[in-house]
Design a protein around this motif. Structure first.
Motif, PDB file in Angstrom:
ATOM      1  N   VAL A  26     -43.310 -45.457 -19.270  1.00 25.23           N
ATOM      2  CA  VAL A  26     -42.009 -45.314 -19.182  1.00 25.23           C
ATOM      3  C   VAL A  26     -41.092 -46.496 -19.974  1.00 25.23           C
ATOM      4  CG1 VAL A  26     -41.744 -46.122 -17.072  1.00 25.23           C
ATOM      5  CG2 VAL A  26     -40.110 -44.424 -17.827  1.00 25.23           C
ATOM      6  N   SER A  27     -40.192 -46.106 -20.604  1.00 25.06           N
ATOM      7  CA  SER A  27     -39.440 -47.221 -21.146  1.00 25.06           C
ATOM      8  C   SER A  27     -39.115 -48.149 -19.959  1.00 25.06           C
ATOM      9  CB  SER A  27     -38.063 -46.650 -21.699  1.00 25.06           C
ATOM     10  OG  SER A  27     -37.255 -47.855 -22.150  1.00 25.06           O
ATOM     11  N   VAL A  28     -39.310 -49.427 -20.163  1.00 23.60           N
ATOM     12  CA  VAL A  28     -38.712 -50.618 -19.163  1.00 23.60           C
ATOM     13  C   VAL A  28     -37.200 -50.502 -18.990  1.00 23.60           C
ATOM     14  CG1 VAL A  28     -38.117 -52.098 -21.096  1.00 23.60           C
ATOM     15  CG2 VAL A  28     -38.676 -52.950 -18.440  1.00 23.60           C
ATOM     16  N   PHE A  29     -36.359 -49.729 -19.700  1.00 23.27           N
ATOM     17  CA  PHE A  29     -35.020 -49.677 -19.467  1.00 23.27           C
ATOM     18  C   PHE A  29     -34.567 -48.759 -18.607  1.00 23.27           C
ATOM     19  CE2 PHE A  29     -33.750 -53.055 -22.355  1.00 23.27           C
ATOM     20  CZ  PHE A  29     -34.676 -52.745 -23.650  1.00 23.27           C
ATOM     21  N   ARG A  30     -35.742 -47.799 -17.958  1.00 26.38           N
ATOM     22  CA  ARG A  30     -35.469 -46.845 -16.989  1.00 26.38           C
ATOM     23  C   ARG A  30     -36.028 -47.344 -15.759  1.00 26.38           C
ATOM     24  NH1 ARG A  30     -37.983 -41.136 -18.734  1.00 26.38           N
ATOM     25  NH2 ARG A  30     -36.930 -40.735 -16.802  1.00 26.38           N
ATOM     26  N   ILE A  31     -36.486 -48.445 -15.502  1.00 22.36           N
ATOM     27  CA  ILE A  31     -37.067 -49.016 -14.419  1.00 22.36           C
ATOM     28  C   ILE A  31     -36.063 -50.177 -13.730  1.00 22.36           C
ATOM     29  CG2 ILE A  31     -38.914 -50.241 -13.351  1.00 22.36           C
ATOM     30  CD1 ILE A  31     -40.650 -49.688 -16.033  1.00 22.36           C
ATOM     31  N   ASP A  32     -35.525 -49.751 -12.544  1.00 28.96           N
ATOM     32  CA  ASP A  32     -34.935 -50.608 -11.935  1.00 28.96           C
ATOM     33  C   ASP A  32     -35.870 -51.601 -11.031  1.00 28.96           C
ATOM     34  OD1 ASP A  32     -32.440 -48.033 -11.323  1.00 28.96           O
ATOM     35  OD2 ASP A  32     -32.457 -49.681 -12.712  1.00 28.96           O
ATOM     36  N   TYR A  33     -36.803 -50.903 -10.392  1.00 27.01           N
ATOM     37  CA  TYR A  33     -37.898 -51.484  -9.478  1.00 27.01           C
ATOM     38  C   TYR A  33     -39.224 -50.541  -9.342  1.00 27.01           C
ATOM     39  CZ  TYR A  33     -36.211 -48.944  -5.587  1.00 27.01           C
ATOM     40  OH  TYR A  33     -35.534 -47.944  -4.664  1.00 27.01           O
ATOM     41  N   VAL A  34     -40.364 -51.362  -9.021  1.00 30.79           N
ATOM     42  CA  VAL A  34     -41.210 -50.606  -8.577  1.00 30.79           C
ATOM     43  C   VAL A  34     -41.809 -51.015  -7.260  1.00 30.79           C
ATOM     44  CG1 VAL A  34     -43.953 -50.348  -9.145  1.00 30.79           C
ATOM     45  CG2 VAL A  34     -41.943 -50.230 -10.989  1.00 30.79           C
ATOM     46  N   GLY A  35     -42.071 -50.248  -6.313  1.00 29.83           N
ATOM     47  CA  GLY A  35     -42.556 -50.516  -4.969  1.00 29.83           C
ATOM     48  C   GLY A  35     -43.654 -49.885  -4.648  1.00 29.83           C
ATOM     49  N   TRP A  36     -44.482 -50.742  -3.629  1.00 33.42           N
ATOM     50  CA  TRP A  36     -45.614 -50.087  -2.837  1.00 33.42           C
ATOM     51  C   TRP A  36     -45.284 -49.946  -1.345  1.00 33.42           C
ATOM     52  CZ3 TRP A  36     -50.153 -48.842  -5.044  1.00 33.42           C
ATOM     53  CH2 TRP A  36     -50.629 -49.217  -6.029  1.00 33.42           C
ATOM     54  N   TYR A  37     -46.011 -48.739  -1.077  1.00 31.41           N
ATOM     55  CA  TYR A  37     -45.626 -48.201   0.454  1.00 31.41           C
ATOM     56  C   TYR A  37     -47.038 -47.744   0.813  1.00 31.41           C
ATOM     57  CZ  TYR A  37     -40.601 -47.687  -0.829  1.00 31.41           C
ATOM     58  OH  TYR A  37     -39.194 -48.093  -1.086  1.00 31.41           O
ATOM     59  N   GLY A  38     -47.057 -48.120   2.170  1.00 27.06           N
ATOM     60  CA  GLY A  38     -48.311 -47.808   2.849  1.00 27.06           C
ATOM     61  C   GLY A  38     -47.899 -46.829   4.078  1.00 27.06           C
ATOM     62  N   GLN A  39     -49.007 -45.627   4.187  1.00 26.18           N
ATOM     63  CA  GLN A  39     -48.803 -44.894   5.014  1.00 26.18           C
ATOM     64  C   GLN A  39     -50.159 -44.919   6.007  1.00 26.18           C
ATOM     65  OE1 GLN A  39     -47.540 -41.018   3.972  1.00 26.18           O
ATOM     66  NE2 GLN A  39     -47.221 -40.274   6.064  1.00 26.18           N
ATOM     67  N   ALA A  40     -50.132 -45.509   7.115  1.00 28.60           N
ATOM     68  CA  ALA A  40     -51.177 -45.379   7.892  1.00 28.60           C
ATOM     69  C   ALA A  40     -51.370 -43.950   8.738  1.00 28.60           C
ATOM     70  CB  ALA A  40     -51.019 -46.668   9.052  1.00 28.60           C
ATOM     71  N   PRO A  41     -52.823 -43.651   9.004  1.00 31.27           N
ATOM     72  CA  PRO A  41     -53.219 -42.540   9.605  1.00 31.27           C
ATOM     73  C   PRO A  41     -52.296 -41.953  10.948  1.00 31.27           C
ATOM     74  CG  PRO A  41     -55.080 -43.534   9.107  1.00 31.27           C
ATOM     75  CD  PRO A  41     -53.807 -44.586   8.804  1.00 31.27           C
ATOM     76  N   GLY A  42     -51.404 -41.070  10.852  1.00 29.80           N
ATOM     77  CA  GLY A  42     -50.575 -40.521  11.635  1.00 29.80           C
ATOM     78  C   GLY A  42     -49.308 -41.183  11.952  1.00 29.80           C
ATOM     79  N   ALA A  43     -48.909 -42.225  10.942  1.00 35.02           N
ATOM     80  CA  ALA A  43     -47.711 -42.739  10.899  1.00 35.02           C
ATOM     81  C   ALA A  43     -46.687 -42.560   9.883  1.00 35.02           C
ATOM     82  CB  ALA A  43     -47.922 -44.217  10.932  1.00 35.02           C
TER      83      ALA A  43
END
Length: 112
Positions: free
Chosen positions: A26-43
């Motif tokens: 994707v064009s860098v100009f469309r990127i505000d930020y990139v994040g990582w999220y984690g989803q533990a089992p049952g959470a």
């Protein structure tokens, strides 16, 4: 349509390391930020780390000093280097772009 593809998930022992990758085109100009999220089992899914287009990084308190988020020079891939892993880090890790686009996730499991 923006596609995010995560990879790098595996099963490791406590104290081990993983490097997750989030690839996109994707064009860098469309990127505000990139994040990582984690989803533990049952959470619920929880925020882990973010890198902005300008390079500012932020981390959840639970991973500060252990995880590092960074990108390649061409803004094609964002990485999450995860060190000193604990069983509580076990989760499906998702990549998110600008709070709009999500990948399908990659599983990181930490157990002895």
């Amino acid at each position: 349509q923006v596609q995010l593809v995560e990879s790098g998930g595996a099963s490791v022992q406590p104290g081990g390391s993983l490097r997750l990758s989030c690839a996109f085109s994707v064009s860098v100009f469309r990127i505000d930020y990139v994040g990582w999220y984690g989803q533990a089992p049952g959470a619920q899914r929880e925020w882990v780390a973010t890198i902005t287009r300008g390079g500012t990084t932020n981390y959840a308190n639970s991973v500060k000093g252990r995880f590092t988020i960074y990108r390649d020079n061409d803004w094609n891939t964002v990485y999450l280097q995860m060190n000193v892993l604990k069983p509580g880090d076990t989760a499906v890790y998702y990549c998110n772009m600008s709070a709009i686009y999500w990948g399908k996730g990659t599983l990181g499991a930490v157990s002895s």
